[in-house]
Write a protein that holds these residues in place. Structure first.
Motif, PDB file in Angstrom:
ATOM      1  N   THR A  15       0.845  -1.189   0.000  1.00  0.00           N
ATOM      2  CA  THR A  15       0.000   0.000   0.000  1.00  0.00           C
ATOM      3  C   THR A  15       0.887   1.248   0.000  1.00  0.00           C
ATOM      4  O   THR A  15       2.078   1.173   0.319  1.00  0.00           O
TER       5      THR A  15
ATOM      6  N   THR B 170       0.887   3.573   2.204  1.00  0.00           N
ATOM      7  CA  THR B 170       1.369   3.729   3.584  1.00  0.00           C
ATOM      8  C   THR B 170       2.568   2.829   3.838  1.00  0.00           C
ATOM      9  O   THR B 170       3.579   3.257   4.408  1.00  0.00           O
ATOM     10  N   GLU B 171       2.481   1.568   3.423  1.00  0.00           N
ATOM     11  CA  GLU B 171       3.605   0.643   3.615  1.00  0.00           C
ATOM     12  C   GLU B 171       4.841   1.125   2.881  1.00  0.00           C
ATOM     13  O   GLU B 171       5.957   1.029   3.401  1.00  0.00           O
TER      14      GLU B 171
ATOM     15  N   LYS C  70       6.365   4.147   4.815  1.00  0.00           N
ATOM     16  CA  LYS C  70       6.965   3.688   6.070  1.00  0.00           C
ATOM     17  C   LYS C  70       8.207   2.839   5.845  1.00  0.00           C
ATOM     18  O   LYS C  70       9.082   2.786   6.703  1.00  0.00           O
TER      19      LYS C  70
ATOM     20  N   GLU D 159      -3.565   9.449   1.635  1.00  0.00           N
ATOM     21  CA  GLU D 159      -2.997   8.345   2.410  1.00  0.00           C
ATOM     22  C   GLU D 159      -1.516   8.588   2.711  1.00  0.00           C
ATOM     23  O   GLU D 159      -1.045   8.342   3.819  1.00  0.00           O
ATOM     24  N   ILE D 160      -0.795   9.103   1.719  1.00  0.00           N
ATOM     25  CA  ILE D 160       0.631   9.392   1.911  1.00  0.00           C
ATOM     26  C   ILE D 160       0.811  10.485   2.965  1.00  0.00           C
ATOM     27  O   ILE D 160       1.691  10.397   3.829  1.00  0.00           O
TER      28      ILE D 160
ATOM     29  N   VAL E 296      -1.011  11.169   5.518  1.00  0.00           N
ATOM     30  CA  VAL E 296      -1.253  10.607   6.846  1.00  0.00           C
ATOM     31  C   VAL E 296      -0.075   9.719   7.256  1.00  0.00           C
ATOM     32  O   VAL E 296       0.310   9.691   8.414  1.00  0.00           O
ATOM     33  N   ALA E 297       0.525   9.006   6.300  1.00  0.00           N
ATOM     34  CA  ALA E 297       1.628   8.082   6.590  1.00  0.00           C
ATOM     35  C   ALA E 297       2.881   8.797   7.028  1.00  0.00           C
ATOM     36  O   ALA E 297       3.693   8.236   7.771  1.00  0.00           O
ATOM     37  N   LYS E 298       3.095  10.016   6.560  1.00  0.00           N
ATOM     38  CA  LYS E 298       4.311  10.767   6.896  1.00  0.00           C
ATOM     39  C   LYS E 298       4.214  11.217   8.292  1.00  0.00           C
ATOM     40  O   LYS E 298       4.590  11.512   9.150  1.00  0.00           O
TER      41      LYS E 298
END
Length: 134
Positions: free
Chosen positions: A95, A97-98, A101, A129-130, A132-134
């Motif tokens: 994903t 997010t993965e 990360k 989504e990116i 939020v992931a940061k």
């Protein structure tokens, strides 16, 4: 050369290849070991970074450092119902997010946007989504 110069990337192992397909073409061992070795060779050769799956990104980052670029294809956002997105021909996917990360500098998302009913909304969902992931 200044900061505006093009960057040169090397391809490690196609994300459509898994352990079985590697074996079929005569490459033994796990994908991660080969990818890290190829990334180190690319760095030693003066390449700015590599194209590699998310599964190897952390190991590449550890072996090659923060300045070495990692571009990850095979990125597939999760479906709205939480299930995994269609993988198509990709054997090693993740994903957004993965990917972030794991240390990806850039991600490649093609079919999930192009095949969406609303490509703009699909792309925006990935951007969100990116963020939020940061």
């Amino acid at each position: 050369m200044g900061a505006d110069r093009p960057r040169l990337l090397a391809v490690t192992l196609l994300t459509s290849m898994d352990h079985k397909t590697m074996k079929e073409v005569g490459i033994g061992g796990a994908p991660k070991a080969h990818v890290v070795k190829l990334a180190q060779l690319a760095k030693k050769s003066g390449v700015d970074g590599v194209v590699a799956s998310v599964q190897e990104a952390k190991a590449i980052r550890k072996a090659c450092g923060r300045e070495f670029l990692i571009v990850t294809p095979g990125v597939r956002p999760k479906e709205k119902n939480g299930s995994a997105a269609k993988r198509d021909d990709q054997a090693r996917t993740a994903t957004p997010t993965e990917a972030i990360k794991a240390g990806a500098d850039f991600i490649v998302v093609g079919r999930p946007i192009l095949a969406a009913e609303d490509p703009r909304a699909a792309a925006q969902a990935i951007v969100d989504e990116i963020a939020v992931a940061k």
